[in-house]
Scaffold this active site. Sequence first.
Site, mmCIF file in Angstrom:
data_model
loop_
_atom_site.group_PDB
_atom_site.id
_atom_site.type_symbol
_atom_site.label_atom_id
_atom_site.label_comp_id
_atom_site.label_asym_id
_atom_site.label_seq_id
_atom_site.Cartn_x
_atom_site.Cartn_y
_atom_site.Cartn_z
ATOM 1 N N CYS A 1 0.792 -1.309 -0.035
ATOM 2 C CA CYS A 1 -0.058 -0.158 -0.023
ATOM 3 C C CYS A 1 0.867 1.191 0.082
ATOM 4 C CB CYS A 1 -1.114 -0.116 1.243
ATOM 5 S SG CYS A 1 -2.312 1.153 0.953
ATOM 6 N N HIS B 1 -3.969 -5.865 1.586
ATOM 7 C CA HIS B 1 -3.802 -6.082 3.029
ATOM 8 C C HIS B 1 -4.305 -7.176 3.264
ATOM 9 C CE1 HIS B 1 -2.833 -1.974 3.892
ATOM 10 N NE2 HIS B 1 -3.517 -1.381 3.174
#
Length: 240
Positions: free
Chosen positions: A94, A194
């Site tokens: 991310c 994630h």
Amino acid sequence: MSESTLRIGLVLPDVMGTYGDGGNALILRQRARMRGIDAEIMQITLDDEVPDSLDVYTLGGAEDYAQRLATRHLTRYPGLQRAAAAGRPVLAICAAIQVLGHWYETSAGERVDGISLFDLTTSPQEKRAIGELVTDPVLPGLTQPLSGFENHRGGSKLGPDASPLGRVRHGVGNGVGDGTEGVVAGSVIGTYMHGPALARNPELADYLLARAMGSDSLAPLDLPEVDRLRKERLAAGRRG
């Protein structure tokens, strides 16, 4: 890899640990140990220089201010850059993708220079991407769909010296409208997933482990509970 111990670098968990991505280092350690390989996690915080001698590195997600701190630290102590240049595997999750790019733009509109491990730039998008993300990998050596949970506003545009990790089947991915997700440059891999990503994608975990050990591949582990988790998460992506 040292003769006796696989050394896993968990980079800046004090500022790049917002979404539990430190779990990726735990997965690498556990999957190594289940094969009889001694492994240890070395946490590298803002109090530490970044060593260039570890076997594999992981970085997680963060918010704008934490990204700034991480970028400043990795610029001051370029051990990660030297490790990547030597071919050691790195996994960036991310916001770490953005830090490892050429530059990223904050939500306030300020452009911050990254460390240029990725040929990539990131600008904020109007709509936040939140939800299950499923992709078909394009990285040679990966054959199974990848899944994770995305939560970002970044639109990451890849340059000619970077390749995507996967093509989006469900979700947003890199957010620039070309159906790409993640980024690969040499031994460095980035993804918006994630989960932690390696808990949900054991093939990717073993890909990183094999390269950290200087091997082409590893014998698979028989873990039915992990297979069930993957099936459930992939089904969640289809339902979404």
